[in-house]
Enzyme design. Sequence first.
Site, PDB file in Angstrom:
ATOM      1  CD  GLU A 184     -44.870 -46.667   1.581  1.00  0.00           C
ATOM      2  OE1 GLU A 184     -45.720 -45.841   1.177  1.00  0.00           O
ATOM      3  OE2 GLU A 184     -44.893 -47.863   1.278  1.00  0.00           O
ATOM      4  N   GLY A 241     -47.398 -43.444   3.149  1.00  0.00           N
ATOM      5  CA  GLY A 241     -46.480 -42.884   2.156  1.00  0.00           C
ATOM      6  C   GLY A 241     -45.532 -41.843   2.741  1.00  0.00           C
ATOM      7  CD  GLU A 268     -49.387 -47.966   4.157  1.00  0.00           C
ATOM      8  OE1 GLU A 268     -49.126 -48.488   5.258  1.00  0.00           O
ATOM      9  OE2 GLU A 268     -48.627 -47.157   3.595  1.00  0.00           O
ATOM     10  CB  ALA A 314     -50.506 -42.174  -0.718  1.00  0.00           C
TER      11      ALA A 314
HETATM   12  N1  CAA Z   1     -54.890 -38.323   2.432  1.00  0.00           N
HETATM   13  C1  CAA Z   1     -55.797 -37.365   2.203  1.00  0.00           C
HETATM   14  N2  CAA Z   1     -56.187 -36.503   3.141  1.00  0.00           N
HETATM   15  C2  CAA Z   1     -55.663 -36.615   4.375  1.00  0.00           C
HETATM   16  C3  CAA Z   1     -54.711 -37.589   4.690  1.00  0.00           C
HETATM   17  C4  CAA Z   1     -54.316 -38.483   3.653  1.00  0.00           C
HETATM   18  N3  CAA Z   1     -53.397 -39.428   3.834  1.00  0.00           N
HETATM   19  N4  CAA Z   1     -54.372 -37.454   5.981  1.00  0.00           N
HETATM   20  C5  CAA Z   1     -55.064 -36.433   6.456  1.00  0.00           C
HETATM   21  N5  CAA Z   1     -55.858 -35.905   5.495  1.00  0.00           N
HETATM   22  C6  CAA Z   1     -56.787 -34.784   5.607  1.00  0.00           C
HETATM   23  C7  CAA Z   1     -58.044 -35.169   6.369  1.00  0.00           C
HETATM   24  O1  CAA Z   1     -58.955 -35.808   5.521  1.00  0.00           O
HETATM   25  C8  CAA Z   1     -58.517 -33.824   6.842  1.00  0.00           C
HETATM   26  O2  CAA Z   1     -59.139 -33.169   5.758  1.00  0.00           O
HETATM   27  P1  CAA Z   1     -60.562 -32.393   5.974  1.00  0.00           P
HETATM   28  O3  CAA Z   1     -60.207 -31.278   6.919  1.00  0.00           O
HETATM   29  O4  CAA Z   1     -60.914 -31.945   4.616  1.00  0.00           O
HETATM   30  O5  CAA Z   1     -61.490 -33.388   6.595  1.00  0.00           O
HETATM   31  C9  CAA Z   1     -57.211 -33.074   7.123  1.00  0.00           C
HETATM   32  O6  CAA Z   1     -56.209 -33.765   6.396  1.00  0.00           O
HETATM   33  C10 CAA Z   1     -56.830 -33.093   8.589  1.00  0.00           C
HETATM   34  O7  CAA Z   1     -56.818 -34.429   9.028  1.00  0.00           O
HETATM   35  P2  CAA Z   1     -57.644 -34.955  10.317  1.00  0.00           P
HETATM   36  O8  CAA Z   1     -58.852 -34.119  10.551  1.00  0.00           O
HETATM   37  O9  CAA Z   1     -57.853 -36.417  10.148  1.00  0.00           O
HETATM   38  O10 CAA Z   1     -56.570 -34.657  11.473  1.00  0.00           O
HETATM   39  P3  CAA Z   1     -56.420 -35.422  12.866  1.00  0.00           P
HETATM   40  O11 CAA Z   1     -55.449 -34.600  13.639  1.00  0.00           O
HETATM   41  O12 CAA Z   1     -57.754 -35.712  13.471  1.00  0.00           O
HETATM   42  O13 CAA Z   1     -55.754 -36.829  12.516  1.00  0.00           O
HETATM   43  C11 CAA Z   1     -54.215 -38.332  11.403  1.00  0.00           C
HETATM   44  C12 CAA Z   1     -54.467 -36.930  12.009  1.00  0.00           C
HETATM   45  C13 CAA Z   1     -54.248 -39.372  12.544  1.00  0.00           C
HETATM   46  C14 CAA Z   1     -52.847 -38.308  10.763  1.00  0.00           C
HETATM   47  C15 CAA Z   1     -55.315 -38.658  10.387  1.00  0.00           C
HETATM   48  O14 CAA Z   1     -55.445 -37.577   9.483  1.00  0.00           O
HETATM   49  C16 CAA Z   1     -55.059 -39.896   9.581  1.00  0.00           C
HETATM   50  O15 CAA Z   1     -55.237 -41.009  10.087  1.00  0.00           O
HETATM   51  N6  CAA Z   1     -54.651 -39.734   8.293  1.00  0.00           N
HETATM   52  C17 CAA Z   1     -54.432 -40.836   7.388  1.00  0.00           C
HETATM   53  C18 CAA Z   1     -53.168 -41.598   7.715  1.00  0.00           C
HETATM   54  C19 CAA Z   1     -53.034 -42.759   6.780  1.00  0.00           C
HETATM   55  O16 CAA Z   1     -53.796 -43.701   6.788  1.00  0.00           O
HETATM   56  N7  CAA Z   1     -51.966 -42.743   5.953  1.00  0.00           N
HETATM   57  C20 CAA Z   1     -51.700 -43.797   5.020  1.00  0.00           C
HETATM   58  C21 CAA Z   1     -52.302 -43.484   3.700  1.00  0.00           C
HETATM   59  S1  CAA Z   1     -52.241 -44.871   2.604  1.00  0.00           S
HETATM   60  C22 CAA Z   1     -50.736 -44.783   1.847  1.00  0.00           C
HETATM   61  O17 CAA Z   1     -49.930 -43.944   2.152  1.00  0.00           O
HETATM   62  C23 CAA Z   1     -50.480 -45.807   0.771  1.00  0.00           C
HETATM   63  C24 CAA Z   1     -49.079 -45.988   0.397  1.00  0.00           C
HETATM   64  O18 CAA Z   1     -48.375 -46.806   0.964  1.00  0.00           O
HETATM   65  C25 CAA Z   1     -48.489 -45.234  -0.697  1.00  0.00           C
END
Ligand code: CAA
Length: 260
Positions: free
Chosen positions: A113, A110, A133, A67
Site C-alpha cells: 500500500e 501496508g 491481510e 503494517a
Molecule cells: N509486523 C510486525 N513484525 C513483522 C512483520 C509485520 N508486518 N513482518 C515481519 N515481522 C517481524 C517478524 O515477527 C520477525 O520478528 P522476530 O524476529 O522478533 O520474530 C522478523 O520481522 C523477521 O520476520 P520472519 O522471521 O517472519 O521472516 P521470514 O523471512 O521467515 O518471513 C515474511 C518473511 C514472509 C515477510 C513474514 O515475516 C511475514 O509473513 N510477515 C507478515 C506479512 C504480512 O502479513 N503483512 C501484512 C500486515 S497487515 C497490514 O499491513 C494491514 C494494512 O493493510 C495496513
Amino acid sequence: ATAYEFILTSTPRPGVGQITINRPKALNALSTPLMKELNAAVKSFATDGKTGAIVLTGSERAFAAGADIKEMAPLTFSSAYKTDFIQLWSDLTQCPIPIIAAVNGYALGGGCELAMMCDIIFCGPKAVFGQPEIKLGTIPGGGGSQRLTRAIGKSKAMEIILTGKNFSGKEAEKWGLASKVFETAEATVEGALETAETIAGYGGVAVKAAKEVVNQAYEGNLAEGVKYERRMFHALFATKDQKIGMTAFAEKKKPEWSHE
Ligand code: CAA
C-alpha cells in the site's frame, strides 16, 4: 541533519532526496513511530526548496513487510476508530513533489500500500508484492483495495486480496502496477535515483502540475479530468518556466529553470 530511529535520509544526487526505511529486525514493518518519521522526512524534503523528487526504498530483503502486526494485534474497533488508525499514512499522498518507490524484497500488506501511494513504482527481480491481510483475519486498511483495483483491474485485485497470494516484480510490471523491473536490487535504486534526478531537473511548477493532473485521472472521472488538465495547462502559461522552456527551445538553448 535530523536523526531518525527507523529511517535514513540523504541527498544522493542534486535535487533528489532519498528515504530508506531501516527497521531490519522487523523487516521494515510500518509502525506508527516509523510512519511519523517517514511523514516528517517527506515534509522536510518537500519544503526545503531544493528537492525536486524523492526516492523511497527499503532494504534488499524488504521494502516493508506490512503494517506492524504486533502493534495492531491488541487494537479494538473503538480504539482504531477513535484514533482513525492509519489515517496518518495518507499524509504521504499530499506530498507535492513526485515520490518514486524503489521496491526490493517484501512489499506486503501496508508495504504494498505504501508503494502504491507513491507516484512511480520501480522494482527489482526479487520484489514480492501482496495483500495478505485475509490470512490475518482482516482486509487491507491503507488504501490497498482501492489502489490495487485501479492499477490492475477487478478480477486480479479480487484474486490477490481474497487469496492473499503474493505476486512477483515481473507480474507487477506486466500488470501495470510497476513501471519497470530492473535486473538487480542496486540497479533498482540507481534507476529510481536517475529518474528522480531527471524529474528534479525540470521546472518545479510544471512538475507539480503534471503530478496533480495525473492524479486527477487516477482519482476522478474522464470528462472532469480532461477539463481539469486543460485548466491547469492554461494556468501554466502564467509561469516564467513556460516562457523560459519554449524560448529556449526556439533558440536551441538549454533552459535555465526559475521554478516560478
Ligand atoms: N509486523 C510486525 N513484525 C513483522 C512483520 C509485520 N508486518 N513482518 C515481519 N515481522 C517481524 C517478524 O515477527 C520477525 O520478528 P522476530 O524476529 O522478533 O520474530 C522478523 O520481522 C523477521 O520476520 P520472519 O522471521 O517472519 O521472516 P521470514 O523471512 O521467515 O518471513 C515474511 C518473511 C514472509 C515477510 C513474514 O515475516 C511475514 O509473513 N510477515 C507478515 C506479512 C504480512 O502479513 N503483512 C501484512 C500486515 S497487515 C497490514 O499491513 C494491514 C494494512 O493493510 C495496513
